[in-house]
Design a protein around this motif. Structure first.
Motif, mmCIF file in Angstrom:
data_model
loop_
_atom_site.group_PDB
_atom_site.id
_atom_site.type_symbol
_atom_site.label_atom_id
_atom_site.label_comp_id
_atom_site.label_asym_id
_atom_site.label_seq_id
_atom_site.Cartn_x
_atom_site.Cartn_y
_atom_site.Cartn_z
ATOM 1 N N MET A 1 0.859 -1.186 0.000
ATOM 2 C CA MET A 1 0.000 0.000 0.000
ATOM 3 C C MET A 1 0.893 1.233 0.000
ATOM 4 S SD MET A 1 -3.012 1.412 0.222
ATOM 5 C CE MET A 1 -4.356 0.654 1.066
ATOM 6 N N VAL A 2 0.590 2.178 -0.862
ATOM 7 C CA VAL A 2 1.292 3.455 -0.900
ATOM 8 C C VAL A 2 0.292 4.570 -0.664
ATOM 9 C CG1 VAL A 2 3.082 2.634 -2.461
ATOM 10 C CG2 VAL A 2 1.049 3.695 -3.406
ATOM 11 N N ARG A 3 0.806 5.759 -0.383
ATOM 12 C CA ARG A 3 -0.048 6.930 -0.186
ATOM 13 C C ARG A 3 0.689 8.144 -0.713
ATOM 14 N NH1 ARG A 3 1.962 9.755 4.242
ATOM 15 N NH2 ARG A 3 3.380 8.543 5.517
ATOM 16 N N ILE A 4 -0.012 9.189 -1.006
ATOM 17 C CA ILE A 4 0.625 10.430 -1.454
ATOM 18 C C ILE A 4 1.218 11.110 -0.229
ATOM 19 C CG2 ILE A 4 0.254 12.708 -2.457
ATOM 20 C CD1 ILE A 4 -1.966 11.430 -4.155
ATOM 21 N N GLY A 5 2.499 11.358 -0.281
ATOM 22 C CA GLY A 5 3.184 12.025 0.822
ATOM 23 C C GLY A 5 3.423 13.492 0.532
ATOM 24 N N THR A 6 3.804 13.800 -0.715
ATOM 25 C CA THR A 6 4.142 15.164 -1.092
ATOM 26 C C THR A 6 3.730 15.417 -2.530
ATOM 27 O OG1 THR A 6 6.090 15.077 0.353
ATOM 28 C CG2 THR A 6 6.038 16.840 -1.250
ATOM 29 N N VAL A 7 3.165 16.573 -2.775
ATOM 30 C CA VAL A 7 2.898 17.055 -4.118
ATOM 31 C C VAL A 7 4.015 18.038 -4.443
ATOM 32 C CG1 VAL A 7 1.302 18.377 -5.564
ATOM 33 C CG2 VAL A 7 0.404 16.791 -3.845
ATOM 34 N N VAL A 8 4.589 17.936 -5.637
ATOM 35 C CA VAL A 8 5.727 18.778 -6.017
ATOM 36 C C VAL A 8 5.290 19.756 -7.103
ATOM 37 C CG1 VAL A 8 8.092 18.787 -6.895
ATOM 38 C CG2 VAL A 8 7.291 16.866 -5.483
ATOM 39 N N MET A 9 5.639 21.038 -6.922
ATOM 40 C CA MET A 9 5.339 22.071 -7.913
ATOM 41 C C MET A 9 6.611 22.840 -8.223
ATOM 42 S SD MET A 9 1.524 23.614 -7.032
ATOM 43 C CE MET A 9 2.168 24.983 -6.170
ATOM 44 N N GLY A 10 6.715 23.305 -9.451
ATOM 45 C CA GLY A 10 7.835 24.144 -9.855
ATOM 46 C C GLY A 10 7.553 25.603 -9.589
ATOM 47 N N ALA A 11 8.630 26.356 -9.407
ATOM 48 C CA ALA A 11 8.521 27.796 -9.170
ATOM 49 C C ALA A 11 9.815 28.463 -9.620
ATOM 50 C CB ALA A 11 8.274 28.083 -7.692
ATOM 51 N N SER A 12 9.705 29.601 -10.277
ATOM 52 C CA SER A 12 10.919 30.332 -10.644
ATOM 53 C C SER A 12 11.483 31.067 -9.432
ATOM 54 C CB SER A 12 10.652 31.304 -11.795
ATOM 55 O OG SER A 12 9.649 32.225 -11.447
ATOM 56 N N ASP A 13 10.629 31.464 -8.503
ATOM 57 C CA ASP A 13 11.042 32.117 -7.256
ATOM 58 C C ASP A 13 10.501 31.273 -6.095
ATOM 59 O OD1 ASP A 13 11.371 33.719 -4.975
ATOM 60 O OD2 ASP A 13 10.906 35.576 -6.060
ATOM 61 N N VAL A 14 11.294 30.314 -5.665
ATOM 62 C CA VAL A 14 10.855 29.359 -4.641
ATOM 63 C C VAL A 14 10.536 30.069 -3.332
ATOM 64 C CG1 VAL A 14 11.518 27.321 -3.304
ATOM 65 C CG2 VAL A 14 12.077 27.457 -5.741
ATOM 66 N N ARG A 15 11.315 31.059 -2.966
ATOM 67 C CA ARG A 15 11.073 31.783 -1.709
ATOM 68 C C ARG A 15 9.702 32.458 -1.735
ATOM 69 N NH1 ARG A 15 14.633 32.088 1.906
ATOM 70 N NH2 ARG A 15 16.394 31.765 0.521
ATOM 71 N N ARG A 16 9.367 33.119 -2.847
ATOM 72 C CA ARG A 16 8.061 33.786 -2.971
ATOM 73 C C ARG A 16 6.940 32.758 -2.946
ATOM 74 N NH1 ARG A 16 6.342 36.950 -8.402
ATOM 75 N NH2 ARG A 16 6.702 34.866 -9.225
ATOM 76 N N ALA A 17 7.114 31.655 -3.682
ATOM 77 C CA ALA A 17 6.087 30.603 -3.710
ATOM 78 C C ALA A 17 5.892 30.008 -2.326
ATOM 79 C CB ALA A 17 6.474 29.520 -4.718
ATOM 80 N N ALA A 18 6.985 29.753 -1.614
ATOM 81 C CA ALA A 18 6.895 29.179 -0.264
ATOM 82 C C ALA A 18 6.158 30.132 0.667
ATOM 83 C CB ALA A 18 8.285 28.859 0.277
ATOM 84 N N SER A 19 6.436 31.413 0.566
ATOM 85 C CA SER A 19 5.752 32.392 1.415
ATOM 86 C C SER A 19 4.251 32.366 1.171
ATOM 87 C CB SER A 19 6.321 33.784 1.145
ATOM 88 O OG SER A 19 5.643 34.753 1.900
ATOM 89 N N PHE A 20 3.843 32.318 -0.104
ATOM 90 C CA PHE A 20 2.419 32.275 -0.430
ATOM 91 C C PHE A 20 1.779 31.012 0.122
ATOM 92 C CE2 PHE A 20 -1.008 30.638 -3.094
ATOM 93 C CZ PHE A 20 -1.909 31.678 -3.017
ATOM 94 N N TRP A 21 2.347 29.838 -0.165
ATOM 95 C CA TRP A 21 1.714 28.580 0.229
ATOM 96 C C TRP A 21 1.744 28.365 1.736
ATOM 97 C CZ3 TRP A 21 -1.801 26.608 -2.553
ATOM 98 C CH2 TRP A 21 -1.784 26.767 -3.926
ATOM 99 N N LYS A 22 2.768 28.850 2.429
ATOM 100 C CA LYS A 22 2.773 28.751 3.898
ATOM 101 C C LYS A 22 1.600 29.536 4.470
ATOM 102 C CE LYS A 22 6.965 30.025 4.889
ATOM 103 N NZ LYS A 22 8.276 30.270 5.502
ATOM 104 N N SER A 23 1.370 30.732 3.950
ATOM 105 C CA SER A 23 0.251 31.545 4.430
ATOM 106 C C SER A 23 -1.088 30.972 3.985
ATOM 107 C CB SER A 23 0.387 32.980 3.919
ATOM 108 O OG SER A 23 1.517 33.599 4.473
ATOM 109 N N ALA A 24 -1.155 30.490 2.748
ATOM 110 C CA ALA A 24 -2.417 29.970 2.214
ATOM 111 C C ALA A 24 -2.881 28.735 2.968
ATOM 112 C CB ALA A 24 -2.260 29.641 0.730
ATOM 113 N N LEU A 25 -1.941 27.829 3.290
ATOM 114 C CA LEU A 25 -2.305 26.535 3.864
ATOM 115 C C LEU A 25 -2.011 26.382 5.352
ATOM 116 C CD1 LEU A 25 -0.929 24.273 0.989
ATOM 117 C CD2 LEU A 25 -3.301 25.011 1.354
ATOM 118 N N GLY A 26 -1.316 27.354 5.947
ATOM 119 C CA GLY A 26 -0.915 27.203 7.343
ATOM 120 C C GLY A 26 0.191 26.166 7.489
ATOM 121 N N TYR A 27 1.022 26.039 6.476
ATOM 122 C CA TYR A 27 2.119 25.073 6.472
ATOM 123 C C TYR A 27 3.396 25.728 6.992
ATOM 124 C CZ TYR A 27 -0.137 21.295 3.773
ATOM 125 O OH TYR A 27 -0.919 20.245 3.366
#
Length: 121
Positions: A1-27
């Motif tokens: 049995m397997v499960r989804i552990g992580t979804v991977v997305m590309g970003a040209s500015d990883v720092r900006r993307a991380a800031s958005f998704w941390k705030s959006a999801l509470g991650y």
């Protein structure tokens, strides 16, 4: 049995993307961002992670894979995500009476905000 552990997305500015998704999801960052790569995880510790890696690939206008964010308060969440830097996407593929709104993160990655009160999810 397997499960989804992580979804991977590309970003040209990883720092900006991380800031958005941390705030959006509470991650939070599992480890500090390093070399254009970071894995974000739920602050409470359980759930699917979101990894962001540096990518120069163009964003797909109709992506084959995207995130669906579930909420019982779609209008409020769409407003909150727009205030964080998301943008509305002119989506010509909406069905009649859709239960979703298509947005894009600051990197242009499309995602949907699903109204879970609209029907069965």
């Amino acid at each position: 049995m397997v499960r989804i552990g992580t979804v991977v997305m590309g970003a040209s500015d990883v720092r900006r993307a991380a800031s958005f998704w941390k705030s959006a999801l509470g991650y939070v960052e599992r480890e500090p961002l390093e070399d254009g790569w970071v894995v974000l995880v739920p602050a409470e510790g359980h759930g699917v992670g979101l990894a962001l890696g540096r990518s120069e690939s163009p964003v797909q206008e109709v992506p084959r894979v995207h995130l669906d964010l579930y909420t019982e308060e779609q209008d409020a969440e769409v407003g909150r995500l727009l205030a964080l830097g998301a943008e509305r996407v002119a989506w010509e593929l909406y069905p009649p009476d859709p239960d979703f709104v298509v947005l894009a993160d600051p990197e242009g990655n499309r995602f949907c905000v699903i109204d879970t009160t609209h029907g069965q999810v």
